[in-house]
Scaffold this motif. Structure first.
Motif, PDB file in Angstrom:
ATOM      1  N   MET A 191       0.533   4.913 -13.716  1.00 56.72           N
ATOM      2  CA  MET A 191      -0.530   5.638 -14.406  1.00 56.72           C
ATOM      3  C   MET A 191      -0.800   6.952 -13.684  1.00 56.72           C
ATOM      4  N   HIS A 192      -1.279   7.915 -14.456  1.00 56.48           N
ATOM      5  CA  HIS A 192      -1.464   9.247 -13.884  1.00 56.48           C
ATOM      6  C   HIS A 192      -2.684   9.286 -12.963  1.00 56.48           C
ATOM      7  N   GLY A 193      -2.593  10.108 -11.946  1.00 55.97           N
ATOM      8  CA  GLY A 193      -3.740  10.340 -11.080  1.00 55.97           C
ATOM      9  C   GLY A 193      -3.990   9.246 -10.062  1.00 55.97           C
ATOM     10  N   ARG A 194      -3.153   8.244 -10.071  1.00 54.24           N
ATOM     11  CA  ARG A 194      -3.353   7.142  -9.145  1.00 54.24           C
ATOM     12  C   ARG A 194      -2.757   7.434  -7.788  1.00 54.24           C
ATOM     13  N   VAL A 195      -3.397   6.926  -6.755  1.00 53.94           N
ATOM     14  CA  VAL A 195      -2.854   7.091  -5.413  1.00 53.94           C
ATOM     15  C   VAL A 195      -1.667   6.146  -5.260  1.00 53.94           C
ATOM     16  N   LYS A 196      -0.553   6.687  -4.791  1.00 49.80           N
ATOM     17  CA  LYS A 196       0.616   5.829  -4.559  1.00 49.80           C
ATOM     18  C   LYS A 196       0.508   5.205  -3.177  1.00 49.80           C
ATOM     19  N   VAL A 197       0.760   3.960  -3.126  1.00 51.10           N
ATOM     20  CA  VAL A 197       0.631   3.254  -1.856  1.00 51.10           C
ATOM     21  C   VAL A 197       1.948   2.564  -1.556  1.00 51.10           C
ATOM     22  N   LYS A 198       2.294   2.521  -0.286  1.00 50.60           N
ATOM     23  CA  LYS A 198       3.542   1.854   0.102  1.00 50.60           C
ATOM     24  C   LYS A 198       3.493   0.382  -0.287  1.00 50.60           C
ATOM     25  N   GLU A 241       8.764  -1.463   7.973  1.00 47.18           N
ATOM     26  CA  GLU A 241       8.324  -0.543   9.003  1.00 47.18           C
ATOM     27  C   GLU A 241       7.846  -1.305  10.226  1.00 47.18           C
ATOM     28  N   GLN A 249       7.887  -2.374   2.010  1.00 45.93           N
ATOM     29  CA  GLN A 249       8.073  -1.177   2.826  1.00 45.93           C
ATOM     30  C   GLN A 249       7.294  -1.297   4.131  1.00 45.93           C
ATOM     31  N   GLN A 250       6.033  -1.775   4.009  1.00 46.01           N
ATOM     32  CA  GLN A 250       5.203  -1.930   5.205  1.00 46.01           C
ATOM     33  C   GLN A 250       5.831  -2.929   6.170  1.00 46.01           C
ATOM     34  N   GLU A 285       9.299  -1.390  14.080  1.00 47.81           N
ATOM     35  CA  GLU A 285       8.413  -1.077  15.184  1.00 47.81           C
ATOM     36  C   GLU A 285       8.438  -2.191  16.228  1.00 47.81           C
ATOM     37  N   ARG A 286       8.390  -3.437  15.731  1.00 47.74           N
ATOM     38  CA  ARG A 286       8.389  -4.595  16.618  1.00 47.74           C
ATOM     39  C   ARG A 286       9.658  -4.614  17.465  1.00 47.74           C
ATOM     40  N   LYS A 319      11.592  -2.197  18.359  1.00 49.61           N
ATOM     41  CA  LYS A 319      11.563  -1.137  19.381  1.00 49.61           C
ATOM     42  C   LYS A 319      10.683  -1.549  20.551  1.00 49.61           C
ATOM     43  N   LYS A 320       9.543  -2.096  20.210  1.00 46.14           N
ATOM     44  CA  LYS A 320       8.601  -2.494  21.246  1.00 46.14           C
ATOM     45  C   LYS A 320       9.193  -3.568  22.135  1.00 46.14           C
TER      46      LYS A 320
END
Lengths: 606, 580
Positions: B1-8, B16, B12-13, B20-21, B23-24
């Motif tokens: 829908m238009h104007g909506r914030v895209k969130v990962k 990521e 994907q999270q 990260e884990r 590497k740590k």
């Protein structure tokens, strides 16, 4: 104003009180375009918080009440064929019977009575301000009370008192709410703040004391387990009876046999039947359930249960208060609305609605500058509705008093506590009065003072209703030479309570959503529930205030996840890396108990 | 829908986070290896501190690293001025505090903190107390912090009064905190000690006195205040056990005096039996037997080989020393370690003799609770009864009432006590066996009292739902015992203390084991009808009872054994009257 002409608005919100702000935020959050208009120069309407000076101007404004002449011609030309017009009221009549009394001494008088030379030097500024003294003297009564100046006063005593000039000078430290409410820690508002992540925009302090006033004496209400244990006023048998009763209330639905004979009878009778002593009946009825003598048993039980369920979440009382005042809350929602693209215009009002005759729906609004703004929904506060559009005018009034005092009603080991005081009615017919005393660490008043809010449902004017309580709880000196007053400043006013109205009370197009103003209850559940129901009416298939994403999870244009990868990796600093790695290796060390307390979202400050 | 914030998306999270884990983890492992290499190379430098700090701040439970850190600090200490040492250790404390935020229950952190304070030239105890307060306000049962706090209090000399106020505060904010109640019980005897009974005048309460020297009792005036505190707690929440335990402690009495409670001598067996007030290990207690003024070389043995510590011990006198019935003998048993002794005279013409304290004289069975002032106990009983009226199902209240009743008048309250036990078993079925055992104990105590008032040596306790046997040392002199129609499962090794027993009736129980029927010199008749004796081997111990002639084993599974008659006559040749 170019954008106004090109944007097709989804929702236009007028007069942002708490309900309206929540609706606006919720709509904006799910991608609707929202325009927020307010004829005032401050946010939140009757939900607003004022500095002391801001409040004085608000009082001034109330006194003047300029009638704005409407220029029909401006908008007549904008109306097309097949369109009808619904004009909005331009006068807010929700506040009435405003009275102000000042008991704080004036610096001029102080200087003349004070023989101490040093003092004179230390506060030279106040001398200049004395020329403005006439400004707050609104009423006849106040003028009477002013000549409290007396040479007989001991100068030492005078020296300690906070002067009116000091209040004005420190006026920015005040955040005086027109509405006095607390947040139930498991109420709809707190749940919504947590769910929507709006809580990140505000800080909270928990209420330290729940007090009551019986026989002219302020005392602690034992409401939590620790309170009951520590109480010196209760006998051990009373302690047991109270705990037993409260434990029963926690899941009273499971034991219908205990109360089913009383469903049609008042809660008070049920309490009597439960063999609670007079003492305990008063505590439960007035201070825990906070209901009236007439309230029926089941409602009383529900209220008690709600209170008890809120205990322990953020401390030993069920309540939180937002730092900087209740006016912060609508602003927090406004902020979320703005983050997701909502637009705000203050000092900008809607004159009338443009209704499509065929569908009987609002298709646009015309603002005070004569612009026609298209919208598909219009949300407005009740006070903007003209009487012609009303089916019923059955609303109540709330009596309010705002006091600035210089000492707490219950001096205790810590002077930085917020207290809720419930004052049972002096006669059984009169309403119970609720008092919230805010300390300076709640960021609502200057150090050395307390901001006291009194609220009850009106039976007369606010002053008639509340002045007896004020004089019972505080020293208010009117006679010269008497002990100086604890109360420095008082304001009484009535506020309209339209919470009993619903959509059937208005004859308006179906896409106009009227929000009622603040109600008289202690919590805000009523406003939040209304907001949710309006939201679902506007957008039946959307989620109400889903959690706002973390900033790092938002994908900006052209910022795909693949492109992001390598750049991110390089920027990671080594120390943070190790920390996380260890967590992974030792999952047992991860949920540190110290942190888990802070985990629950609204940060409550001790 | 238009104007909506895209969130990962969650995937994907996740991805990521996984990267990260990884590497740590890699960084952590390489840092750990570097530190361990440095340690084995014996390097004690600033770099070692930095590296261990990085690792420990994310994983404070790595004990080896704390050890290494201590080595480094001790090394660095030698080369620095006093001021610098102070700074070094202060920054160490700061670091530990950060680690405690990661894990407030890390053994390594708390131990290291104690150690740092011992090295610190000028320790700041006020700050340490503040730290403990903060920790306890977040978790009032963090025992690491409680332990550390005890060290701090001891080192910094916080007064007992202040500590008592500290417990007031903690109990006030949440009384379901046994740590605080218990701490209180260690403070009160120091602050308000019970005046010594001999010299009441010179024992003014000295708050700083060491608790070890004095008794663990509290003066009456303070006790009354504490009773009230406990009442407030258990009336507010009668299901919370902390206050009840504290209350029991308040009502309790010091341990019984250690003494020789009975000396028994048998002329025929030339044997002396000695009973003590508590189980002892006689060989190492310095016992000495004097017969007619002559110290005797005797060998002490307990009544059953399985009892290494026992309240009853036996020894054989030299052959012929007391066998002549026309002689009078005087015996003394000395318990040299406790500076106590007991005499016993064996008169002419007597086959046996004893000298003892009666259970009734000693108020032996009231020792659970204090009998200092029965009026106080009576008042407490009233309070509890008041609570019971409101909470008829409350097990803590019921149990406390039973104990109070026993302290006041065990025989007078017997009926009520039994009724309360019945309720207890119903409201708390999970512990019904415990209540049965406790009830058995009280019934046995009552029967002993009745027996002593009647001055007989017959102990009869049939049909009382006994589930266990206790206080058998008190039955040293009993000749006839009837335990029929109970729910006993065994005759335990302690049963061998009944050195004078001649007749045992234990029909209609569920007895499987006869371990305690062991070397009972006078036992002639045993009736064990309708029990659960299954194997011939269960009867082996009976062979040691040399006078046993009558044995009734009807209604036991053992009769199904093949050749039971012949096997038994082989095992117990002396038994003439055998019923199977």
């Amino acid at each position: 104003w170019q954008w106004l002409l090109v944007t097709m608005l989804s929702v236009c919100v007028h007069f942002p009180g708490l309900t309206e702000s929540v609706i606006a935020a919720a709509c904006s959050r799910v991608g609707q375009s929202v325009l927020h208009l307010d004829r005032r120069n401050y946010y939140a309407g009757n939900w607003a918080s004022f500095t002391f000076n801001g409040l004085l101007s608000w009082i001034e404004e109330y006194k003047q009440k300029v009638q704005i002449t409407e220029s029909e011609q401006v908008w007549r030309s904008l109306i097309d064929e097949g369109e009808d017009v619904v004009p909005l009221s331009s006068v807010d009549s929700s506040i009435s019977n405003l009275e102000v009394f000042c008991y704080a001494r004036l610096a001029l008088i102080l200087l003349t009575t004070n023989t101490n030379e040093e003092h004179e030097v230390s506060e030279p500024e106040e001398e200049q301000h004395t020329s403005d003294i006439s400004e707050p003297s609104q009423s006849q009564e106040e003028k009477d009370s002013q000549p409290i100046s007396s040479p007989a006063d001991p100068p030492v005593e005078v020296e300690k008192k906070i002067t009116y000039q000091k209040l004005v000078k420190e006026g920015r430290r005040f955040n005086i709410d027109l509405v006095s409410k607390l947040m139930y820690s498991r109420g709809a508002l707190v749940d919504l703040l947590i769910k929507s992540n709006v809580s990140r925009y505000a800080e909270f302090k928990n209420i330290g004391h729940i007090l009551t006033c019986r026989n002219g004496k302020v005392e602690q209400v034992p409401c939590s387990r620790a309170d009951v244990f520590a109480s010196k006023q209760l006998t051990v048998v009373e302690k047991r009876m109270l705990m037993k009763f409260l434990t029963f209330c926690l899941d009273f639905e499971q034991h219908p046999e205990e109360y089913q004979d009383y469903t049609e009878k008042p809660f008070r009778e049920f309490l009597k039947n439960k063999k609670l002593t007079e003492n305990l009946q008063d505590f439960v009825l007035h201070s825990i359930a906070m209901v009236t003598q007439q309230t029926l048993t089941e409602e009383g039980l529900k209220a008690t249960q709600h209170f008890l369920r809120c205990l322990g979440r953020y401390g030993n009382t069920p309540f939180l208060f937002p730092l900087y005042g209740l006016g912060e809350i609508p602003q927090c929602f406004c902020r979320m609305c703005a983050v997701f693209g909502g637009i705000y215009c203050l000092r900008h009002s809607v004159q009338c609605l443009v209704v499509d005759k065929a569908s009987n729906k609002v298709k646009a609004v015309i603002d005070t500058r004569g612009q026609k703004i298209s919208c598909s929904h219009f949300v407005v506060e009740d006070s903007y509705i003209r009487d012609e559009q009303r089916q019923s005018t059955a609303y109540r009034q709330i009596s309010r008093a705002v006091l600035i005092t210089d000492r707490s009603v219950l001096p205790s080991e810590s002077d930085q506590q917020i207290s809720l005081v419930t004052i049972p009615p002096l006669e059984s017919s009169a309403p119970a009065v609720r008092m919230v005393e805010l300390c300076s660490s709640s960021m609502t008043c200057m150090p050395g003072t307390y901001l006291v809010h009194l609220t009850c449902s009106s039976s007369g004017t606010a002053q008639e209703d509340l002045a007896p309580v004020v004089s019972e709880l505080f020293h208010v000196s009117t006679i010269p030479g008497e002990e100086p007053s604890e109360v420095l400043w008082v304001m009484y006013f009535n506020m309209r309570d339209t919470s009993a109205l619903d959509s059937s009370s208005y004859s308006l197009p179906s896409n106009v959503h009227v929000c009622t103003g603040p109600d008289g209850s202690l919590g805000s559940d009523c406003s939040i529930k209304l907001a949710e129901s309006v939201f679902h009416h506007i957008l039946p298939d959307e989620e109400f205030c889903p959690p706002a994403p973390n900033p790092e999870d938002i994908i900006y244009d052209g910022d795909g996840p693949q492109a992001e990868g390598p750049g991110f990796d390089e920027s990671v600093n080594t120390e943070a890396e190790e920390e996380g790695a260890a967590h992974e290796k030792n999952p047992s060390t991860e949920p540190a108990e110290m942190d888990s307390v802070a985990d629950t979202t609204p940060s409550s400050e001790e | 829908m238009h104007g909506r914030v895209k969130v990962k998306s969650t995937a994907q999270q996740e991805e990521e986070k996984r990267k990260e884990r990884e590497k740590k983890l890699k960084a952590f492992v390489s840092a750990r290896d570097a530190v361990l290499r440095k340690r084995s190379a014996g390097e004690h430098d600033e770099e070692a501190l930095q590296l261990t700090q990085q690792l420990l701040s994310s994983n404070p439970d790595f004990a080896t690293l704390w050890n290494y850190r201590r080595e480094v600090l001790l090394q660095l200490e030698t080369s620095r001025e006093k001021d610098e040492v102070q700074k070094l250790y202060e920054s160490e404390l700061h670091f530990i505090e950060a680690c405690l935020k990661v894990n407030p229950k890390s053994y390594g952190c708390w131990h290291h903190r104690s150690w740092v304070n011992t090295r610190l030239p000028q320790p700041d105890w006020t700050r340490e107390l503040g730290l403990c307060d903060r920790c306890l306000s977040l978790d009032e049962r963090n025992f690491h912090c409680w332990d550390y706090r005890r060290v701090v209090v001891k080192e910094s000399g916080v007064s007992v009064e202040q500590e008592l106020q500290f417990t007031d505060r903690l109990i006030g904010s949440n009384f379901s905190n046994y740590s605080s109640w218990h701490y209180r019980s260690t403070l009160l005897p120091q602050l308000h000690p019970q005046p010594a009974p001999d010299s009441a005048s010179n024992t003014s309460p000295s708050p700083t006195a060491s608790p070890q020297i004095h008794s663990h009792r509290v003066c009456e005036e303070q006790l009354l205040k504490e009773y009230e505190l406990a009442h407030n707690a258990f009336f507010t929440d009668p299901n919370d056990q902390s206050a009840w335990f504290y209350y029991r402690w308040l009502l309790g009495r010091a341990e019984r005096e250690e003494m020789i409670s009975c000396v028994y001598v048998s002329r025929e067996r030339e044997r002396v039996s000695v009973a003590f007030s508590k189980p002892v290990h006689a060989q190492s207690e310095g016992l000495m037997l004097v017969l007619d003024g002559q110290p005797q070389q005797v060998e002490w043995r307990s009544t059953h080989p399985r009892l290494r510590h026992s309240p009853v011990w036996l020894c054989d006198l030299p052959p012929g020393s007391v066998s002549d019935i026309s002689n009078e003998h005087n015996l003394t048993v000395h318990w040299t370690e406790k500076y106590t002794h007991r005499d016993c005279a064996l008169y002419t013409g007597c086959a046996e003799s004893w000298c003892r304290d009666s259970a009734t004289d000693q108020e032996l069975f009231r020792s659970e609770l204090s009998v200092e002032k029965s009026s106080v106990l009576q008042a407490e009983l009233q309070s509890c009864n008041q609570l019971l009226e409101l909470e008829p199902q409350n097990k803590w209240c019921l149990l406390t009432i039973i104990l109070l009743m026993r302290a006041l008048d065990p025989l007078g309250h017997e009926k009520e006590t039994l009724a309360h036990f019945q309720t207890l078993k119903e409201v708390d079925p999970m512990r019904s066996s415990y209540y049965s055992d406790l009830c058995s104990k009280f019934l046995i105590e009552n029967t002993i009292l009745k027996m002593e008032y009647a001055e007989v040596r017959v102990f009869s306790l049939s049909n009382k739902n006994l589930t266990t046997l206790c206080h058998l040392d008190q039955l040293l002199l009993v000749t006839h015992i009837n335990l029929s129609s109970n729910q006993l499962l065994r005759l335990p090794p302690q049963f061998a203390m009944l050195q004078c027993l001649e007749v045992l009736e234990a029909d209609d129980n569920a007895i499987e084991s006869l371990e305690g029927l062991y070397h009972l010199p006078k036992l002639e008749e045993v009736s064990l009808r309708n029990n659960q004796i299954c194997k011939l081997s269960d009867l082996e111990s009976l062979a040691s009872c040399t006078k046993l002639t009558r044995l009734d084993l009807r209604g036991n599974p053992v009769h199904k054994t093949a050749n039971i008659d012949s096997e038994l006559s082989q095992l117990l040749p002396l038994v003439t009257a055998l019923s199977l």
